[in-house]
Design a protein around this motif. Sequence first.
Motif, PDB file in Angstrom:
ATOM      1  N   HIS A   1       0.834  -1.204   0.000  1.00 39.61           N
ATOM      2  CA  HIS A   1       0.000   0.000   0.000  1.00 39.61           C
ATOM      3  C   HIS A   1       0.873   1.261   0.000  1.00 39.61           C
ATOM      4  CE1 HIS A   1      -3.277   2.740   1.118  1.00 39.61           C
ATOM      5  NE2 HIS A   1      -2.492   3.197   2.085  1.00 39.61           N
ATOM      6  N   ALA A   2       1.898   1.286   0.876  1.00 36.97           N
ATOM      7  CA  ALA A   2       2.788   2.445   0.959  1.00 36.97           C
ATOM      8  C   ALA A   2       3.554   2.619  -0.347  1.00 36.97           C
ATOM      9  CB  ALA A   2       3.767   2.290   2.119  1.00 36.97           C
ATOM     10  N   ALA A   3       4.021   1.506  -0.908  1.00 29.00           N
ATOM     11  CA  ALA A   3       4.792   1.579  -2.155  1.00 29.00           C
ATOM     12  C   ALA A   3       3.941   2.164  -3.281  1.00 29.00           C
ATOM     13  CB  ALA A   3       5.298   0.191  -2.539  1.00 29.00           C
ATOM     14  N   GLU A   4       2.669   1.779  -3.320  1.00 26.86           N
ATOM     15  CA  GLU A   4       1.777   2.316  -4.356  1.00 26.86           C
ATOM     16  C   GLU A   4       1.555   3.808  -4.146  1.00 26.86           C
ATOM     17  OE1 GLU A   4      -1.651  -0.203  -4.157  1.00 26.86           O
ATOM     18  OE2 GLU A   4      -0.618  -1.845  -5.198  1.00 26.86           O
ATOM     19  N   GLU A   5       1.411   4.212  -2.883  1.00 31.42           N
ATOM     20  CA  GLU A   5       1.190   5.626  -2.590  1.00 31.42           C
ATOM     21  C   GLU A   5       2.412   6.482  -2.966  1.00 31.42           C
ATOM     22  OE1 GLU A   5      -1.530   7.493  -1.205  1.00 31.42           O
ATOM     23  OE2 GLU A   5      -2.520   5.681  -1.952  1.00 31.42           O
ATOM     24  N   LEU A   6       3.616   5.947  -2.705  1.00 33.28           N
ATOM     25  CA  LEU A   6       4.839   6.723  -2.942  1.00 33.28           C
ATOM     26  C   LEU A   6       5.198   6.820  -4.420  1.00 33.28           C
ATOM     27  CD1 LEU A   6       7.088   5.354  -0.061  1.00 33.28           C
ATOM     28  CD2 LEU A   6       6.214   7.690  -0.260  1.00 33.28           C
ATOM     29  N   GLY A   7       4.843   5.818  -5.192  1.00 34.72           N
ATOM     30  CA  GLY A   7       5.289   5.773  -6.588  1.00 34.72           C
ATOM     31  C   GLY A   7       6.712   5.256  -6.656  1.00 34.72           C
ATOM     32  N   GLU A   8       7.264   5.239  -7.867  1.00 37.71           N
ATOM     33  CA  GLU A   8       8.584   4.644  -8.061  1.00 37.71           C
ATOM     34  C   GLU A   8       9.646   5.374  -7.242  1.00 37.71           C
ATOM     35  OE1 GLU A   8      11.614   3.762 -11.747  1.00 37.71           O
ATOM     36  OE2 GLU A   8       9.489   3.926 -12.155  1.00 37.71           O
ATOM     37  N   LEU A   9      10.439   4.610  -6.486  1.00 37.32           N
ATOM     38  CA  LEU A   9      11.473   5.239  -5.658  1.00 37.32           C
ATOM     39  C   LEU A   9      12.743   5.480  -6.469  1.00 37.32           C
ATOM     40  CD1 LEU A   9      11.088   3.461  -2.224  1.00 37.32           C
ATOM     41  CD2 LEU A   9      10.018   5.542  -3.053  1.00 37.32           C
ATOM     42  N   VAL A  10      13.423   6.579  -6.149  1.00 34.67           N
ATOM     43  CA  VAL A  10      14.653   6.944  -6.860  1.00 34.67           C
ATOM     44  C   VAL A  10      15.873   6.892  -5.943  1.00 34.67           C
ATOM     45  CG1 VAL A  10      13.428   8.378  -8.518  1.00 34.67           C
ATOM     46  CG2 VAL A  10      14.289   9.429  -6.426  1.00 34.67           C
ATOM     47  N   PHE A  11      15.645   6.746  -4.636  1.00 33.13           N
ATOM     48  CA  PHE A  11      16.763   6.769  -3.698  1.00 33.13           C
ATOM     49  C   PHE A  11      16.322   6.193  -2.355  1.00 33.13           C
ATOM     50  CE2 PHE A  11      19.323   8.930  -0.410  1.00 33.13           C
ATOM     51  CZ  PHE A  11      20.588   8.568  -0.830  1.00 33.13           C
ATOM     52  N   VAL A  12      17.169   5.336  -1.792  1.00 34.02           N
ATOM     53  CA  VAL A  12      16.916   4.791  -0.454  1.00 34.02           C
ATOM     54  C   VAL A  12      18.207   4.931   0.349  1.00 34.02           C
ATOM     55  CG1 VAL A  12      16.363   2.724   0.880  1.00 34.02           C
ATOM     56  CG2 VAL A  12      15.234   3.126  -1.325  1.00 34.02           C
TER      57      VAL A  12
ATOM     58  N   ALA B   1      21.721  -3.579   0.331  1.00 31.74           N
ATOM     59  CA  ALA B   1      22.712  -2.975  -0.568  1.00 31.74           C
ATOM     60  C   ALA B   1      22.216  -2.927  -2.012  1.00 31.74           C
ATOM     61  CB  ALA B   1      24.022  -3.761  -0.497  1.00 31.74           C
ATOM     62  N   ALA B   2      21.354  -3.863  -2.391  1.00 29.52           N
ATOM     63  CA  ALA B   2      20.867  -3.905  -3.778  1.00 29.52           C
ATOM     64  C   ALA B   2      20.066  -2.659  -4.139  1.00 29.52           C
ATOM     65  CB  ALA B   2      20.002  -5.145  -3.982  1.00 29.52           C
ATOM     66  N   LEU B   3      19.563  -1.946  -3.118  1.00 27.86           N
ATOM     67  CA  LEU B   3      18.728  -0.770  -3.403  1.00 27.86           C
ATOM     68  C   LEU B   3      19.550   0.447  -3.822  1.00 27.86           C
ATOM     69  CD1 LEU B   3      16.128  -0.993  -0.491  1.00 27.86           C
ATOM     70  CD2 LEU B   3      16.018  -2.000  -2.784  1.00 27.86           C
ATOM     71  N   THR B   4      20.859   0.422  -3.573  1.00 29.92           N
ATOM     72  CA  THR B   4      21.705   1.558  -3.953  1.00 29.92           C
ATOM     73  C   THR B   4      21.628   1.773  -5.458  1.00 29.92           C
ATOM     74  OG1 THR B   4      23.155   0.963  -2.143  1.00 29.92           O
ATOM     75  CG2 THR B   4      24.032   2.516  -3.759  1.00 29.92           C
ATOM     76  N   ASP B   5      21.753   0.676  -6.220  1.00 37.22           N
ATOM     77  CA  ASP B   5      21.694   0.802  -7.673  1.00 37.22           C
ATOM     78  C   ASP B   5      20.290   0.641  -8.226  1.00 37.22           C
ATOM     79  OD1 ASP B   5      24.396   1.250  -7.982  1.00 37.22           O
ATOM     80  OD2 ASP B   5      24.870  -0.900  -7.982  1.00 37.22           O
ATOM     81  N   ASP B   6      19.419   0.030  -7.442  1.00 40.42           N
ATOM     82  CA  ASP B   6      18.085  -0.269  -7.982  1.00 40.42           C
ATOM     83  C   ASP B   6      17.001   0.016  -6.933  1.00 40.42           C
ATOM     84  OD1 ASP B   6      16.010  -1.158  -9.540  1.00 40.42           O
ATOM     85  OD2 ASP B   6      16.466  -3.294  -9.311  1.00 40.42           O
ATOM     86  N   PRO B   7      16.827   1.309  -6.587  1.00 42.76           N
ATOM     87  CA  PRO B   7      15.823   1.643  -5.565  1.00 42.76           C
ATOM     88  C   PRO B   7      14.395   1.284  -5.995  1.00 42.76           C
ATOM     89  CG  PRO B   7      16.681   3.648  -6.601  1.00 42.76           C
ATOM     90  CD  PRO B   7      17.523   2.508  -7.094  1.00 42.76           C
ATOM     91  N   ALA B   8      14.176   1.175  -7.308  1.00 47.30           N
ATOM     92  CA  ALA B   8      12.834   0.872  -7.801  1.00 47.30           C
ATOM     93  C   ALA B   8      12.373  -0.528  -7.383  1.00 47.30           C
ATOM     94  CB  ALA B   8      12.794   1.006  -9.321  1.00 47.30           C
TER      95      ALA B   8
ATOM     96  N   GLU C   1      11.954  -8.737  -2.342  1.00 47.46           N
ATOM     97  CA  GLU C   1      13.320  -8.282  -2.637  1.00 47.46           C
ATOM     98  C   GLU C   1      13.550  -6.803  -2.331  1.00 47.46           C
ATOM     99  OE1 GLU C   1      14.664  -9.295  -6.552  1.00 47.46           O
ATOM    100  OE2 GLU C   1      15.358 -11.202  -5.707  1.00 47.46           O
ATOM    101  N   GLY C   2      12.442  -6.074  -2.153  1.00 45.78           N
ATOM    102  CA  GLY C   2      12.571  -4.648  -1.858  1.00 45.78           C
ATOM    103  C   GLY C   2      12.595  -4.336  -0.366  1.00 45.78           C
ATOM    104  N   TRP C   3      13.022  -5.336   0.442  1.00 46.13           N
ATOM    105  CA  TRP C   3      13.168  -5.054   1.888  1.00 46.13           C
ATOM    106  C   TRP C   3      14.173  -3.926   2.079  1.00 46.13           C
ATOM    107  CZ3 TRP C   3      18.001  -5.850   4.215  1.00 46.13           C
ATOM    108  CH2 TRP C   3      18.912  -6.637   3.489  1.00 46.13           C
TER     109      TRP C   3
END
Lengths: 121, 377
Positions: A26-37, A77-84, A93-95
């Motif tokens: 639900h939160a992910a849908e509200e935020l839209g595509e992430l560009v940075f974590v 660490a995977a979110l550094t290059d692929d926050p989406a 995988e988006g933990w």
Amino acid sequence: MTLYFTKEHEWLRVEGESAVVGITKHAAEELGELVFVEVRDAGTEVKAGESVAVVESVKAASDIYAPVDGEVLEGNAALTDDPARVSSDPEGEGWILKFRITNPDQLSGLLDAAAYAALIA
Amino acid sequence: MSTDSLLHTPLFSLHEDQGGKMVPFAGYAMPLNYADGIMAEHRHVRTHAGLFDVSHMGQVKVRARSGSVEAAAKALERLVPADIVAIKNGRQRYTQFTNAQGGILDDLMVARLDDTLLLVVNAACKAADIALMQDELVDCLVEPLEERALLALQGPEAEQALASLAPDVKTMAFMDVRALDVDGASCVISRSGYTGEDGFEISVPALDASRVARQLLAQPNVKPIGLGARDSLRLEAGMCLYGADIDETTTPVEAALEWSIQKSRRKGGAREGGFPGADIILGQLENGVARRRVGLLAEGRAPVRGGAPLYSDPAFADGIGKVTSGAFGPTVEAPVAMGYVATAYAAPKSPVFAELRGRAVPAVVASLPFVPARFKR
């Protein structure tokens, strides 16, 4: 393994004294595509309600709060290059981070899946 | 979030049909984005064509009581620093309403069409702009066009899409304005926009707006685009957002908008000054300013956003300005921002530091736009 949710739209998968934390679909849908974590440094001790990470969409930055007292163990660490990845698979995988729980009594104050589903209904 | 008490544009039902996420903006319920999301919508406009509802903006007709369009142009020059008299029939120009301190009350487009000047002003400023003109332009009739919607069709495939309904748009150049029928609706079309892409803004009678919008959305590769992508597109294009990058405390010269002040209104020009704050603004054109609006590229992927303070040093000892707009640029694929810096730091490649969550993020001053404009000159 027990899955908890928070009113701030986070999930927490607890195994022993550690937990994996992410944001709900639900939160992910509200935020839209992430560009940075950005997760706070490993070893940072926080109280429940303090910021442990920041997620940013094109439009805005949002804090991720510690659901209970604890210590940051590592960020994903995977979110550094692929926050989406948070947007496409927020509960897999988006933990966002791994966390050591120092006050397990606080877990009883969190929501279960049914209570969270009712919150966002 | 409740949007019950908000105003609706004539396209409100269309936005709901298209799955728009409606948010409050300047008193209106407007779509922030649709199902594809801001990133995908942004990229779609840069590669194909996107349709925006900008009906919340103010459309105002200004005519001289004498009927002479030159008289209307001269009158409007009492409020703005641009050369309005020189705008040829069927052309438009960008300018600003200024205050006595040289600050910007609003920025706007002025088109000349036959005996009329047609203005497009910002939604949040439109009531004040209309009141200002009604008070100051006593020799003119100032008429808000309440019953018209405004659509923007932007992107490299915009011409093809609009030409299928109004073939004459193919002969228009950037900043041309023409009265044309679109599917039987009497429209005023300008070849301009707020994305840095080729495109059109289409003023359409409210009753026809939904039908014309649906016709445009039925063209190949045209998708509806929300305000979120509108903001990231204009930021990459280096264009100012009123209320963020320019306001009553910033002058056109500080805002690096002096290109919009023609020679005829500057010192020694045929109609020098004569607008509010002219002494200050013309003085700044001669003598320079203490701060300038610039583009900023920060290191890393973390977006530096509006409000972030800027320093010359990583220890935050020497404050030199602040960020006024910032986001992740989907086309640039990096964080992009603009802000004001002390003039000594305004040259491209000047190193600066932005404060982000207590840390110093290195950034460099960058030329604007971040993405080259693709207007049809």
